[in-house]
Each structure stands twice: as C-alpha cells, then as structure tokens.
Design an enzyme around this catalytic site. Structure first.
Site, PDB file in Angstrom:
ATOM      1  N   SER A  78      26.057  45.872  12.670  1.00 21.65           N
ATOM      2  CA  SER A  78      24.917  46.788  12.645  1.00 21.65           C
ATOM      3  C   SER A  78      25.006  47.686  11.428  1.00 21.65           C
ATOM      4  O   SER A  78      26.097  48.072  10.998  1.00 21.65           O
ATOM      5  CB  SER A  78      24.901  47.644  13.920  1.00 21.65           C
ATOM      6  OG  SER A  78      23.962  48.695  13.825  1.00 21.65           O
ATOM      7  N   HIS A  84      21.684  31.760  39.504  1.00 21.49           N
ATOM      8  CA  HIS A  84      20.615  32.760  39.466  1.00 21.49           C
ATOM      9  C   HIS A  84      21.089  34.054  38.798  1.00 21.49           C
ATOM     10  O   HIS A  84      20.621  35.144  39.131  1.00 21.49           O
ATOM     11  CB  HIS A  84      20.080  33.052  40.869  1.00 21.49           C
ATOM     12  CG  HIS A  84      19.668  31.825  41.618  1.00 21.49           C
ATOM     13  ND1 HIS A  84      18.504  31.150  41.343  1.00 21.49           N
ATOM     14  CD2 HIS A  84      20.296  31.131  42.603  1.00 21.49           C
ATOM     15  CE1 HIS A  84      18.412  30.088  42.147  1.00 21.49           C
ATOM     16  NE2 HIS A  84      19.489  30.050  42.906  1.00 21.49           N
ATOM     17  N   THR A 102       0.849  -1.182   0.000  1.00 20.51           N
ATOM     18  CA  THR A 102       0.000   0.000   0.000  1.00 20.51           C
ATOM     19  C   THR A 102       0.888   1.236   0.000  1.00 20.51           C
ATOM     20  O   THR A 102       2.102   1.154   0.231  1.00 20.51           O
ATOM     21  CB  THR A 102      -0.940   0.004   1.217  1.00 20.51           C
ATOM     22  OG1 THR A 102      -1.950   0.993   1.031  1.00 20.51           O
ATOM     23  CG2 THR A 102      -0.182   0.278   2.513  1.00 20.51           C
ATOM     24  N   ARG A 107      30.153  44.321  17.321  1.00 15.39           N
ATOM     25  CA  ARG A 107      30.594  42.955  16.998  1.00 15.39           C
ATOM     26  C   ARG A 107      29.602  42.020  17.676  1.00 15.39           C
ATOM     27  O   ARG A 107      29.839  41.521  18.770  1.00 15.39           O
ATOM     28  CB  ARG A 107      32.030  42.716  17.481  1.00 15.39           C
ATOM     29  CG  ARG A 107      33.058  43.478  16.642  1.00 15.39           C
ATOM     30  CD  ARG A 107      34.447  43.484  17.276  1.00 15.39           C
ATOM     31  NE  ARG A 107      35.076  42.186  17.302  1.00 15.39           N
ATOM     32  CZ  ARG A 107      36.305  41.932  16.824  1.00 15.39           C
ATOM     33  NH1 ARG A 107      37.009  42.901  16.251  1.00 15.39           N
ATOM     34  NH2 ARG A 107      36.830  40.727  16.927  1.00 15.39           N
TER      35      ARG A 107
END
Length: 454
Positions: free
Chosen positions: A277, A154, A106, A284
């Site tokens: 940018s 944390h 099938t 960087r």
C-alpha cells in the site's frame, strides 16, 4: 505506443507473458502467413501445378523478417484488404517467381492456416505450463497429505480435512485438463487450403492433394472438408481454456481467502521490497492471488466471443472471422499469465500449519458435532442423536461454552458419554475420513496417465 493492457510495459506482465505475446505478435502473424505461402508453393511445385523453379525461388526468397510491416500497413489502408499487401510484398521479394505466390488459395485459407500455426505454438506453451502446475500440485498434495485444516462449506467451518486433500482435488482437475488438451490436439490443429468456398475449384482435380501436401509440410492435420464456415475447432479450444482458467481462478480465490488476516493459513510468496500500500506500510497484500483470480472473467468473455463466431453467414464471412482475431490472442495471453502466476505462487507460498491447527479449535469443539452425532446415533438412532446434539450445539453458540462440557451436562447424552470418549471423538485428527488415502489415490492416477512425465 501500446493501447491494450496486454502490451503495456508497466503492467503488461499482469495480463500475459512475453513468450505468449510473441506468439500472437504482428510479426509472428506475418511470419506464419509467409510460412503458409511457401509451403503452398512447394507443394504445388512438387505436383507440377506451378514451375518447380518458381516454387524453389519462392521458398528461398520469401522472408517475413525482411518485410517492412509499416509499408504493408500503409498499403492495407489503401487496398482495404488484410492480406493482399502482404502478397504483393512477397511477390516483390521473389521477382518473376512471385507471379505464382498465393496460387489457387483464398485469403481465409492463408489466414486461418497461419492462425492455426500460431495456435500450435500457444497450445504447446499451455500444455507445458498446465503440466508444470499439475506437478506442483502433486508435490504439495503429498507434502501436506496429513496437514490438518478446517474444511468450510457456505463460507463457514464444517469438518476437519487436510490441506493435501484440497490440493489433490485441484490436481485431479488439472489431470483432466491435460487429458482434454491431449484429446483435442488432433482435432484443433488442422489447416485449411481449399479455395474461395472450400470446393477446391481453383485448384482443379489436384485440389485435395495440394491441400494435403501443403499441410503435411506445415505439420498440420488435413480436414475431411473445408472448415471456413465451421468454427467449432477454435470454439472447442476456447472451451478448454475456459476450464483451465476457471480452475486457476478458483485456486486464486480460495488461497486469497485463506490468506485473510483473520484466517491466516497461507501466504503468497513475499520478497523484500514488495509494497502492499502507498499509505499503509504494514500491508502484505495478496497481489499475486488477486491477479490469478482476476483474469478468469476477461478470459471467459473473450471465449464467449469465439463461441459467437460459430455463427457464419453462408460459406464464410468476415464478421465472425474478425472476432476470432481479437479473442484467440486474448484467451491465450490471459491464460499464459494465469499459469505462470500460479506456478510462482505454488512454488513459493508459505503454509501456516500452526494456524491451520489453531483454526480447528475456534468453535470450542463444534467442528466435530457430526462425529458425536453419528456415534450417539449408533445407540439412540441418527434422527434422535441429531436432535440432541443440535440442542447442545446451539447452546454452545449462544452461551459461548465448550461443546464438550454441554454434552457431559446433557441429561440424556451424559448417560452415554465419558470425558475420555469425548476427547477421542472431538480430536480433529481422528475425523478426516479417507482424505489422506484419497491423496495417494489421486497421485497414483495422475502418475498413471503419463501426462505429468517430463
């Protein structure tokens, strides 16, 4: 024209690799389906189910590269079926022998087994690149076994550690990923040739033998029973890709944070002409690290779609099945990009050991408060020592003073301390515990598995 980012010329390599895209390309999908039809015909010819000469003709004339995908696609629109147009095209290639194409199987038999053939190709790429990442982590962990840095909990400075220790944690994860891949390979790379509902009824008594012969020719494992309605194999593979991607995303995110201007402990590879940018010439940016971390979320979502596909109606349906067609390529393509990106980063990143050492002194000695507490605790008891050292620690924060000076001024603690003793206790190099030894231990274990060997 490409309509998915994976296939965009401009940015596609941010989301996948050419090698992995080729595995999941439409042409390769078609090629693997033809491979299944040929293997089936040869198996049936050997077993006398179809004429041997017809099987030989199918094997010599069925040629995926000669098929016209555009014509097949047009027929698919007309027939409203995903495989029948391909079968018809192969039949035309094979002449009269084409009557024996797709004999007894099938659609899902062929599509699933072909998908597993694609998955085997993807699997090999994933194993290869996972191993290469592990090798790089091993190299860096050993190189920086004694490189002092700040450990953070944390998001805040906690205790001294070594960069090699951090890398060894990641290496140990990658060894487990390789172990998982090694373990699931036999379970995942399994074909499926057993007819409309998996009972082999269309094959007669030779059904299981036809399946075994076909899958052996294809180099796939034979299932205990048909898995048209049991999709756990793909789901298990997806689960392992999630784990690998999760580690890669974590590494990307961690290194991204260590590259922050204010931390400045590492930098991703920089090449001449790299632009950060359009408006700020000095930038960087951590573009590679952002790319590494960003692909974990979409991979998780695609993997979830595969997990949802485990819900199958009765003996099979196309609702869950089609979701796999979407998600299996995506998880592999995303993961290939992450692995290759990680390799480039690990091979070329700069480690700012001087800044790592400087960051250990940012809190005027407070990083070693635990060391002082446990040493004083030997004399006064741990809880009392915690209370007294806490007083000095909070005063150091609030008054922006040297921790050492406050300890020496404390009416109780000063009776048990000298400046020379504190210099020893407050030296980060003297309080990394077993970090260097654990690096060696992890590397020995990794080497002992044999999974990192070429």
């Amino acid at each position: 024209m490409a309509s998915h980012l994976i296939d965009f010329l401009l940015i596609g390599n941010n989301f996948g690799t050419p090698e992995m895209r080729a595995v999941w390309s439409e042409q390769n999908r078609l090629t693997r389906q033809v491979d299944v039809e040929i293997a089936l015909a040869l198996a049936e010819g050997d077993l006398g189910v179809i004429p041997q000469d017809a099987a030989s003709t199918i094997a010599s004339h069925a040629n995926a590269s000669a098929l016209n995908i555009e014509e097949i696609a047009q027929d698919a629109v007309r027939m409203k079926h995903s495989l029948m147009p391909t079968i018809a095209a192969i039949q035309r290639q094979c002449g009269e022998a084409g009557e024996y194409i797709h004999y007894g199987v099938t659609t899902q038999d062929v599509v699933d087994t072909a998908t597993v053939l694609q998955l085997r190709q993807a699997f090999d790429i994933v194993v290869r690149d996972t191993r290469l990442v592990a090798i790089e982590l091993k190299r860096l962990a050993k190189k920086h076994q004694h490189t002092l840095m700040t450990g953070r909990t944390h998001g805040m400075q906690a205790l001294p550690t070594t960069f090699g220790f951090k890398l060894a944690v990641w290496l140990d994860e990658f060894v487990r990923h390789l172990q998982r891949l090694n373990e699931i390979r036999e379970r995942v790379l399994v074909g499926n040739i057993n007819g409309a509902i998996g009972t082999y009824a269309s094959f007669g008594e030779l059904g299981p033998e036809i399946e075994r012969h076909t899958l052996t020719r294809l180099g796939l494992n034979t299932p205990n029973i048909g898995w048209q309605s049991a999709r756990d194999r793909f789901s298990e593979y997806a689960s392992v890709t999630v784990l690998i991607s999760g580690t890669l995303g974590k590494i990307g995110n961690e290194l991204y944070n260590l590259m922050r201007t204010e931390i400045n402990e590492i930098e991703e590879p920089f090449s001449e002409g790299k632009i950060g940018s359009t408006t700020m010439p000095h930038k960087r940016n951590p573009a590679a690290l952002e790319g590494l971390a960003s692909l974990t979320a979409p991979l998780f979502k695609s993997a979830a779609l595969i997990h949802e596909s485990m819900k199958v109606e009765h003996e099979r349906d196309a609702m869950s099945w089609r979701a796999e067609w979407i998600a299996l390529p995506e998880i592999n393509i995303y993961l290939s990009a992450q692995l290759q990106n990680a390799l480039g980063i690990l091979r070329g990143m700069s480690v700012n050991e001087k800044q790592m050492r400087a960051n250990l002194d940012l809190q005027n000695g407070l990083l070693l408060s635990e060391k002082v507490m446990f040493e004083i605790g030997k004399l006064l008891g741990k809880q009392t020592a915690h209370h007294l050292v806490y007083e000095c620690s909070m005063a150091a924060f609030e008054q922006n003073r040297e921790f050492k000076a406050l300890l020496l001024e404390h009416p109780v603690l000063s009776q048990h301390l000298t400046a020379d003793t504190l210099d020893t206790w407050l030296d980060p190099a003297n309080y990394v515990g077993s970090a260097p030894q654990k690096v060696d231990e992890v590397i020995r274990y990794a080497d002992g598995t044999g999974l990192l060997a070429e």
